[in-house]
Design a protein around this motif. Sequence first.
Motif, PDB file in Angstrom:
ATOM      1  N   VAL A  87       0.809  -1.218   0.000  1.00  0.00           N
ATOM      2  CA  VAL A  87       0.000   0.000   0.000  1.00  0.00           C
ATOM      3  C   VAL A  87       0.844   1.271   0.000  1.00  0.00           C
ATOM      4  O   VAL A  87       0.352   2.337  -0.341  1.00  0.00           O
ATOM      5  CB  VAL A  87      -0.984   0.047   1.189  1.00  0.00           C
ATOM      6  CG1 VAL A  87      -2.000  -1.083   1.094  1.00  0.00           C
ATOM      7  CG2 VAL A  87      -0.255   0.006   2.505  1.00  0.00           C
ATOM      8  N   ALA A  88       2.113   1.159   0.414  1.00  0.00           N
ATOM      9  CA  ALA A  88       2.937   2.373   0.502  1.00  0.00           C
ATOM     10  C   ALA A  88       4.412   2.007   0.578  1.00  0.00           C
ATOM     11  O   ALA A  88       4.785   0.849   0.769  1.00  0.00           O
ATOM     12  CB  ALA A  88       2.540   3.180   1.741  1.00  0.00           C
ATOM     13  N   ARG A  89       5.237   3.031   0.441  1.00  0.00           N
ATOM     14  CA  ARG A  89       6.674   2.928   0.695  1.00  0.00           C
ATOM     15  C   ARG A  89       7.000   4.001   1.719  1.00  0.00           C
ATOM     16  O   ARG A  89       6.291   5.004   1.846  1.00  0.00           O
ATOM     17  CB  ARG A  89       7.470   3.135  -0.582  1.00  0.00           C
ATOM     18  CG  ARG A  89       7.302   1.969  -1.548  1.00  0.00           C
ATOM     19  CD  ARG A  89       8.326   1.994  -2.675  1.00  0.00           C
ATOM     20  NE  ARG A  89       8.166   0.825  -3.502  1.00  0.00           N
ATOM     21  CZ  ARG A  89       7.264   0.703  -4.482  1.00  0.00           C
ATOM     22  NH1 ARG A  89       6.463   1.699  -4.768  1.00  0.00           N
ATOM     23  NH2 ARG A  89       7.177  -0.409  -5.176  1.00  0.00           N
ATOM     24  N   GLY A  90       8.067   3.785   2.474  1.00  0.00           N
ATOM     25  CA  GLY A  90       8.383   4.748   3.507  1.00  0.00           C
ATOM     26  C   GLY A  90       9.811   4.660   3.981  1.00  0.00           C
ATOM     27  O   GLY A  90      10.630   3.937   3.414  1.00  0.00           O
ATOM     28  N   GLU A  91      10.091   5.412   5.036  1.00  0.00           N
ATOM     29  CA  GLU A  91      11.426   5.470   5.632  1.00  0.00           C
ATOM     30  C   GLU A  91      11.337   5.054   7.084  1.00  0.00           C
ATOM     31  O   GLU A  91      10.368   5.368   7.777  1.00  0.00           O
ATOM     32  CB  GLU A  91      11.974   6.895   5.549  1.00  0.00           C
ATOM     33  CG  GLU A  91      12.163   7.395   4.134  1.00  0.00           C
ATOM     34  CD  GLU A  91      12.584   8.852   4.087  1.00  0.00           C
ATOM     35  OE1 GLU A  91      12.564   9.540   5.138  1.00  0.00           O
ATOM     36  OE2 GLU A  91      12.921   9.306   2.985  1.00  0.00           O
ATOM     37  N   ILE A  92      12.374   4.363   7.554  1.00  0.00           N
ATOM     38  CA  ILE A  92      12.454   3.952   8.945  1.00  0.00           C
ATOM     39  C   ILE A  92      12.809   5.172   9.793  1.00  0.00           C
ATOM     40  O   ILE A  92      13.677   5.956   9.421  1.00  0.00           O
ATOM     41  CB  ILE A  92      13.524   2.857   9.134  1.00  0.00           C
ATOM     42  CG1 ILE A  92      13.159   1.619   8.307  1.00  0.00           C
ATOM     43  CG2 ILE A  92      13.696   2.495  10.595  1.00  0.00           C
ATOM     44  CD1 ILE A  92      11.874   0.955   8.718  1.00  0.00           C
ATOM     45  N   VAL A  93      12.106   5.330  10.915  1.00  0.00           N
ATOM     46  CA  VAL A  93      12.372   6.427  11.839  1.00  0.00           C
ATOM     47  C   VAL A  93      12.506   5.860  13.244  1.00  0.00           C
ATOM     48  O   VAL A  93      12.035   4.758  13.531  1.00  0.00           O
ATOM     49  CB  VAL A  93      11.261   7.503  11.798  1.00  0.00           C
ATOM     50  CG1 VAL A  93      11.207   8.188  10.443  1.00  0.00           C
ATOM     51  CG2 VAL A  93       9.907   6.917  12.143  1.00  0.00           C
ATOM     52  N   LEU A  94      13.143   6.619  14.115  1.00  0.00           N
ATOM     53  CA  LEU A  94      13.279   6.244  15.519  1.00  0.00           C
ATOM     54  C   LEU A  94      12.352   7.137  16.330  1.00  0.00           C
ATOM     55  O   LEU A  94      12.415   8.359  16.240  1.00  0.00           O
ATOM     56  CB  LEU A  94      14.731   6.418  15.970  1.00  0.00           C
ATOM     57  CG  LEU A  94      15.079   5.913  17.353  1.00  0.00           C
ATOM     58  CD1 LEU A  94      14.860   4.410  17.437  1.00  0.00           C
ATOM     59  CD2 LEU A  94      16.515   6.250  17.688  1.00  0.00           C
ATOM     60  N   VAL A  95      11.459   6.514  17.113  1.00  0.00           N
ATOM     61  CA  VAL A  95      10.499   7.250  17.933  1.00  0.00           C
ATOM     62  C   VAL A  95      10.645   6.755  19.366  1.00  0.00           C
ATOM     63  O   VAL A  95      10.236   5.639  19.676  1.00  0.00           O
ATOM     64  CB  VAL A  95       9.049   7.019  17.444  1.00  0.00           C
ATOM     65  CG1 VAL A  95       8.068   7.816  18.284  1.00  0.00           C
ATOM     66  CG2 VAL A  95       8.907   7.354  15.978  1.00  0.00           C
ATOM     67  N   GLU A  96      11.255   7.576  20.219  1.00  0.00           N
ATOM     68  CA  GLU A  96      11.441   7.232  21.627  1.00  0.00           C
ATOM     69  C   GLU A  96      12.003   5.822  21.792  1.00  0.00           C
ATOM     70  O   GLU A  96      11.416   4.965  22.449  1.00  0.00           O
ATOM     71  CB  GLU A  96      10.125   7.387  22.392  1.00  0.00           C
ATOM     72  CG  GLU A  96       9.618   8.815  22.394  1.00  0.00           C
ATOM     73  CD  GLU A  96       8.285   8.960  23.114  1.00  0.00           C
ATOM     74  OE1 GLU A  96       7.841   7.998  23.768  1.00  0.00           O
ATOM     75  OE2 GLU A  96       7.696  10.048  23.005  1.00  0.00           O
ATOM     76  N   ASN A  97      13.141   5.553  21.172  1.00  0.00           N
ATOM     77  CA  ASN A  97      13.847   4.265  21.245  1.00  0.00           C
ATOM     78  C   ASN A  97      13.080   3.100  20.633  1.00  0.00           C
ATOM     79  O   ASN A  97      13.354   1.945  20.949  1.00  0.00           O
ATOM     80  CB  ASN A  97      14.240   3.934  22.691  1.00  0.00           C
ATOM     81  CG  ASN A  97      15.283   4.889  23.214  1.00  0.00           C
ATOM     82  OD1 ASN A  97      16.139   5.356  22.466  1.00  0.00           O
ATOM     83  ND2 ASN A  97      15.203   5.195  24.491  1.00  0.00           N
ATOM     84  N   ARG A  98      12.109   3.367  19.786  1.00  0.00           N
ATOM     85  CA  ARG A  98      11.378   2.322  19.075  1.00  0.00           C
ATOM     86  C   ARG A  98      11.446   2.637  17.591  1.00  0.00           C
ATOM     87  O   ARG A  98      11.463   3.800  17.193  1.00  0.00           O
ATOM     88  CB  ARG A  98       9.922   2.271  19.526  1.00  0.00           C
ATOM     89  CG  ARG A  98       9.805   2.007  21.030  1.00  0.00           C
ATOM     90  CD  ARG A  98       8.441   1.669  21.387  1.00  0.00           C
ATOM     91  NE  ARG A  98       8.445   0.208  21.476  1.00  0.00           N
ATOM     92  CZ  ARG A  98       7.423  -0.501  21.865  1.00  0.00           C
ATOM     93  NH1 ARG A  98       6.311   0.070  22.164  1.00  0.00           N
ATOM     94  NH2 ARG A  98       7.488  -1.802  21.941  1.00  0.00           N
TER      95      ARG A  98
END
Length: 104
Positions: free
Chosen positions: A81-92
């Motif tokens: 359904v989509a493509r995206g980028e990995i991000v870090l959110v509060e150590n997750r």
Amino acid sequence: MSGGVPLEEMAAPGRDGQIPHGERSAADLEAVFDVPVRISVVLGRAKVPVANLLKMDIGTVVELDRQVGEAVEIYVNDRLVARGEIVLVENRLGVTMTEIIKAA
């Protein structure tokens, strides 16, 4: 729901009382709001012979077919359904969508 896609204004039903296909409102979808879906994010893939797979141990690195920074694939119930980028959110780890894939 923040970041949601706004729905278009609902069209009036036709003379037969039916709403044209593709012209729905959020109220039409209310019955499915609580239906769970599985979201998967694919970082990459690798083909490995069974012999090499059996030799793997803790600490073994499997090289994937993607480069660092390359878009990941986002699937909902096994459908891309989509493509995206990995991000870090509060150590997750998380993923931010950068491209929506239109249904064929």
